[in-house]
Design a protein around this motif. Structure first.
Motif, mmCIF file in Angstrom:
data_model
loop_
_atom_site.group_PDB
_atom_site.id
_atom_site.type_symbol
_atom_site.label_atom_id
_atom_site.label_comp_id
_atom_site.label_asym_id
_atom_site.label_seq_id
_atom_site.Cartn_x
_atom_site.Cartn_y
_atom_site.Cartn_z
ATOM 1 N N ARG A 64 -30.080 -42.000 74.595
ATOM 2 C CA ARG A 64 -31.429 -41.431 74.624
ATOM 3 C C ARG A 64 -31.930 -41.177 73.210
ATOM 4 N N HIS A 65 -33.252 -41.146 73.068
ATOM 5 C CA HIS A 65 -33.882 -40.923 71.767
ATOM 6 C C HIS A 65 -34.917 -39.803 71.800
ATOM 7 N N ASP A 66 -35.024 -39.110 72.931
ATOM 8 C CA ASP A 66 -35.996 -38.026 73.012
ATOM 9 C C ASP A 66 -35.438 -36.802 72.282
ATOM 10 N N GLU A 67 -36.277 -36.179 71.491
ATOM 11 C CA GLU A 67 -35.852 -35.087 70.611
ATOM 12 C C GLU A 67 -35.851 -33.726 71.296
ATOM 13 N N GLY A 68 -36.609 -33.561 72.359
ATOM 14 C CA GLY A 68 -36.760 -32.260 73.001
ATOM 15 C C GLY A 68 -35.454 -31.584 73.399
ATOM 16 N N PRO A 69 -34.580 -32.253 74.152
ATOM 17 C CA PRO A 69 -33.328 -31.596 74.547
ATOM 18 C C PRO A 69 -32.443 -31.215 73.360
ATOM 19 N N ILE A 70 -32.449 -32.019 72.314
ATOM 20 C CA ILE A 70 -31.617 -31.718 71.144
ATOM 21 C C ILE A 70 -32.233 -30.552 70.365
ATOM 22 N N ALA A 71 -33.543 -30.554 70.230
ATOM 23 C CA ALA A 71 -34.212 -29.458 69.521
ATOM 24 C C ALA A 71 -33.984 -28.128 70.235
ATOM 25 N N SER A 72 -33.977 -28.133 71.567
ATOM 26 C CA SER A 72 -33.761 -26.877 72.290
ATOM 27 C C SER A 72 -32.288 -26.477 72.310
ATOM 28 N N SER A 73 -31.374 -27.436 72.330
ATOM 29 C CA SER A 73 -29.948 -27.114 72.324
ATOM 30 C C SER A 73 -29.441 -26.751 70.931
ATOM 31 N N LEU A 74 -29.992 -27.386 69.908
ATOM 32 C CA LEU A 74 -29.531 -27.196 68.526
ATOM 33 C C LEU A 74 -30.698 -26.870 67.598
ATOM 34 N N PRO A 75 -31.344 -25.710 67.795
ATOM 35 C CA PRO A 75 -32.496 -25.378 66.954
ATOM 36 C C PRO A 75 -32.127 -25.210 65.480
ATOM 37 N N GLN A 76 -30.846 -24.983 65.178
ATOM 38 C CA GLN A 76 -30.404 -24.828 63.789
ATOM 39 C C GLN A 76 -30.652 -26.087 62.965
#
Length: 155
Positions: A36-48
């Motif tokens: 996957r290449h969508d940023e939303g789940p990664i941004a919410s899981s790893l906001p750091q």
């Protein structure tokens, strides 16, 4: 008598072949994970991580799911993110980083054997607990602005 033994031997061979075929059929094939290449789940899981310019990741069960074994299956979130330059500066100032003893298991495209990967125990603890993961591993290439991540059972 001879025909009876040959018949019995043939039945044993046929039975063994049938049993082996059944055992192989019961094992489900593990499909490759969806990249996957969508940023939303990664941004919410790893906001750091801050602003990610691009991301590539997978989320998949470990092992082979088997309906005969009750209970949950471990899941792994694995991938990499290309970070904004300002976020790399922030991360390198905010956390203590040391040279990694080994590169990530699957280095992302564009990195070379000479890439100097960095690790940070404090960043791993912070990002892993923020994602409610049982275990977290991160490797940072500050020059290439790439963060490789692996989380076990993130929420």
């Amino acid at each position: 008598m001879r025909a009876g033994r040959m018949c019995a031997a043939a039945l044993v061979v046929l039975s063994a072949a049938t049993s082996a075929g059944c055992a192989q059929e019961q094992r489900p094939e593990k499909a490759p994970p969806e990249v996957r290449h969508d940023e939303g789940p990664i941004a919410s899981s790893l906001p750091q991580l801050g602003d990610v310019e691009s991301v590539e990741w997978t989320y998949e069960p470990l092992g082979v799911a088997d309906p005969r074994v009750p209970g949950p299956t471990d899941r792994e979130l694995r991938g990499y993110a290309r970070l904004a330059e300002a976020d790399v500066r922030r991360l390198t100032k905010q956390y203590a980083w040391t040279e990694a003893t080994e590169p990530p298991p699957t280095p992302p495209p564009g990195t070379t054997a000479g890439t100097r990967w960095q690790t940070s125990e404090t960043f791993e603890a912070s990002a892993g607990s923020g994602a409610s993961a049982e275990a977290a591993e991160f490797r940072l290439d500050p020059v290439g602005r790439v963060m490789v991540f692996r989380l076990l059972n993130p929420s």
